[in-house]
Design an enzyme around this catalytic site. Structure first.
Site, mmCIF file in Angstrom:
data_model
loop_
_atom_site.group_PDB
_atom_site.id
_atom_site.type_symbol
_atom_site.label_atom_id
_atom_site.label_comp_id
_atom_site.label_asym_id
_atom_site.label_seq_id
_atom_site.Cartn_x
_atom_site.Cartn_y
_atom_site.Cartn_z
ATOM 1 C CD GLU A 1 -2.703 2.961 -5.230
ATOM 2 O OE1 GLU A 1 -1.495 2.773 -5.446
ATOM 3 O OE2 GLU A 1 -3.494 2.047 -4.994
ATOM 4 C CG ASP B 1 1.499 -2.780 -8.419
ATOM 5 O OD1 ASP B 1 1.323 -2.358 -9.578
ATOM 6 O OD2 ASP B 1 0.685 -3.531 -7.836
ATOM 7 C CG HIS C 1 -3.006 -1.119 -6.779
ATOM 8 N ND1 HIS C 1 -3.353 -0.435 -5.648
ATOM 9 C CD2 HIS C 1 -3.044 -2.434 -6.437
ATOM 10 C CE1 HIS C 1 -3.609 -1.289 -4.664
ATOM 11 N NE2 HIS C 1 -3.426 -2.510 -5.135
ATOM 12 N NE ARG D 1 -4.181 -1.591 -0.018
ATOM 13 C CZ ARG D 1 -4.242 -2.648 -0.831
ATOM 14 N NH1 ARG D 1 -3.235 -2.909 -1.653
ATOM 15 N NH2 ARG D 1 -5.297 -3.441 -0.833
HETATM 16 P P1 NAI Z 1 -1.261 -11.554 4.924
HETATM 17 O O1 NAI Z 1 -2.291 -11.135 5.919
HETATM 18 O O2 NAI Z 1 -1.181 -12.983 4.495
HETATM 19 O O3 NAI Z 1 0.190 -11.155 5.498
HETATM 20 C C1 NAI Z 1 0.492 -9.911 6.034
HETATM 21 C C2 NAI Z 1 1.659 -10.110 7.000
HETATM 22 O O4 NAI Z 1 2.107 -8.828 7.405
HETATM 23 C C3 NAI Z 1 1.278 -10.879 8.272
HETATM 24 O O5 NAI Z 1 2.209 -11.919 8.487
HETATM 25 C C4 NAI Z 1 1.353 -9.826 9.359
HETATM 26 O O6 NAI Z 1 1.757 -10.341 10.613
HETATM 27 C C5 NAI Z 1 2.404 -8.898 8.795
HETATM 28 N N1 NAI Z 1 2.396 -7.547 9.338
HETATM 29 C C6 NAI Z 1 1.342 -6.794 9.731
HETATM 30 N N2 NAI Z 1 1.765 -5.583 10.139
HETATM 31 C C7 NAI Z 1 3.115 -5.584 10.008
HETATM 32 C C8 NAI Z 1 4.131 -4.642 10.272
HETATM 33 N N3 NAI Z 1 3.851 -3.438 10.751
HETATM 34 N N4 NAI Z 1 5.416 -4.978 10.013
HETATM 35 C C9 NAI Z 1 5.719 -6.198 9.525
HETATM 36 N N5 NAI Z 1 4.804 -7.146 9.254
HETATM 37 C C10 NAI Z 1 3.516 -6.836 9.495
HETATM 38 O O7 NAI Z 1 -1.452 -10.583 3.682
HETATM 39 P P2 NAI Z 1 -1.008 -10.837 2.162
HETATM 40 O O8 NAI Z 1 -2.075 -11.590 1.451
HETATM 41 O O9 NAI Z 1 0.362 -11.361 2.141
HETATM 42 O O10 NAI Z 1 -1.062 -9.338 1.586
HETATM 43 C C11 NAI Z 1 -0.178 -8.348 2.050
HETATM 44 C C12 NAI Z 1 -0.602 -6.997 1.483
HETATM 45 O O11 NAI Z 1 -0.375 -6.975 0.082
HETATM 46 C C13 NAI Z 1 -2.104 -6.675 1.603
HETATM 47 O O12 NAI Z 1 -2.415 -6.153 2.884
HETATM 48 C C14 NAI Z 1 -2.285 -5.632 0.531
HETATM 49 O O13 NAI Z 1 -2.020 -4.347 1.080
HETATM 50 C C15 NAI Z 1 -1.191 -5.964 -0.487
HETATM 51 N N6 NAI Z 1 -1.752 -6.465 -1.745
HETATM 52 C C16 NAI Z 1 -1.420 -5.798 -2.913
HETATM 53 C C17 NAI Z 1 -1.901 -6.230 -4.128
HETATM 54 C C18 NAI Z 1 -1.557 -5.527 -5.395
HETATM 55 O O14 NAI Z 1 -2.271 -5.688 -6.399
HETATM 56 N N7 NAI Z 1 -0.473 -4.767 -5.441
HETATM 57 C C19 NAI Z 1 -2.834 -7.366 -4.217
HETATM 58 C C20 NAI Z 1 -3.058 -8.040 -2.943
HETATM 59 C C21 NAI Z 1 -2.544 -7.574 -1.771
#
Ligand code: NAI
Length: 331
Positions: free
Chosen positions: A267, A262, A299, A238
């Protein structure tokens, strides 16, 4: 027959319709209307008569929008994405609106783009592409660094971060990570360290944590000063995880070998629109694109065929479960 609205923030795109329509026959209780309106407090009135609304990353689903949706008897918000930082979940709870997301529809889709951005920024692939198209085969100024045997620092090791760890290991990199929770699937090859240690040791830093109040602008001047020179920074998570003005200061200081984005701050007014004949509404995007070592995409980490069909499948299951009062893992 229950009916739910497909209310997209930036106009129904052909790819959304295609992936949902391909499987809708399996959900005979669900009707979808596709609209091109942005979701916000004013357009939310158009959801009147629908049980659910389906939105994407750039919709405005704050308290005001949710209040209007509740007044119009909309009971379910179906996010067709993993992140939900644009939804006021507390307000939704108070209004009795169920919010569902699609977690982990295709972690590799996002992680593969993250590595693509790292490579494109590091090896100046977009610049070379333009030069070669112009019959200019001069490679001066396009020198990159090897990733092999360098250190990848992954912030957030959930589904996407874990996929990125595997990709980096495949490149022969040492992988270190920072997360509040260790992912047991990674323990064989990932070393967990503090955030400060990750910032100072990494040659490639890739952000894979959700945006929360606590980590807003986690990459600021203080963090950038802890990184060593010639680091590659990638953000597919994000935009607001990075303070854009500080990033630009860091780029001007020569801190980065490459920056791949991305996602970027503010954005929402840019992405998924064609601004090729006008000025960009968000000045930070144009400022970032001024720099030769920055590569930006729109994105689109989620945008693979596999991911789109997985999103459609889970969203429709979420809709069906919510209508039948079934709690599932995606609330
Ligand atoms: P997930 O929930 O599987 O993993 C997120 C991880 O981040 C968890 O292990 C959590 O403990 C950790 N975390 C939370 N706050 C943190 C911090 N302050 N410092 C370090 N680690 C922290 O989520 P997933 O599926 O891996 O997605 C991650 C992010 O990717 C989403 O929240 C979304 O913002 C982004 N995303 C972007 C996309 C795109 O098209 N560019 C598409 C899908 C997701």
């Amino acid at each position: 027959m229950a009916k739910w609205s497909y209310h997209q923030a930036v106009g129904s795109k052909g790819f959304d319709k295609e992936s949902f329509n391909a499987i809708i026959d399996r959900y005979p209780d669900i009707d979808i209307d596709y609209t091109s309106h942005e979701l916000g407090p004013r357009s939310a009135t158009m959801a009147n008569g629908y049980d659910a609304i389906c939105a994407f990353v750039n919709a405005n689903i704050g308290a005001k929008t949710l209040t209007v949706l509740a007044k119009n008897n909309v009971k379910i918000v179906l996010m067709r994405c993993a992140g939900y930082n644009n939804v006021d979940t507390e307000a939704a709870k108070k209004l009795g609106i169920i919010v569902k997301i699609v977690p982990g529809y295709s972690p590799e889709a996002v992680a593969e783009l993250a590595m693509g951005l790292a490579l494109a920024a590091n090896r100046r692939i977009c610049k070379t592409y333009n030069r070669v198209r112009d019959n200019n085969f001069d490679i001066d100024g396009l020198c990159g660094v090897n990733l092999f045997q360098k250190t990848a620092g992954i912030i957030g090791t959930g589904k996407i971060g874990a996929a990125m760890c595997r990709i980096c290991a495949g490149f022969g990199m040492k992988v270190i990570a920072y997360d509040m929770y260790k992912n047991p699937a990674l323990e064989q090859f990932v070393e967990y360290v503090s955030l400060d240690e990750l910032l100072s040791r990494s040659d490639l830093i890739s952000l894979h944590c959700p945006l929360t109040e606590e980590n807003y602008h986690m990459i600021n001047m203080d963090a950038i000063n802890k990184m060593h020179d010639d680091v590659i920074l990638v953000n597919t998570s994000r935009g607001a995880l990075i303070n854009t003005s500080d990033l630009i200061k860091g780029i001007k200081m020569g801190k980065f070998q490459g920056v791949g984005l991305d996602v970027y701050e503010e954005e929402d007014r840019d992405i998924y629109y064609d601004h090729s004949s006008s000025l960009l509404p968000n000045p930070s995007a144009s400022r970032l694109m001024d720099y030769p070592n920055v590569v930006m995409t729109a994105h689109q980490g989620f945008y693979t065929k596999e991911a789109l069909y997985a999103i459609a499948e889970t969203t429709l299951r979420n809709a069906q479960d919510a209508m039948n009062g079934i709690q599932n893992e995606n609330n």
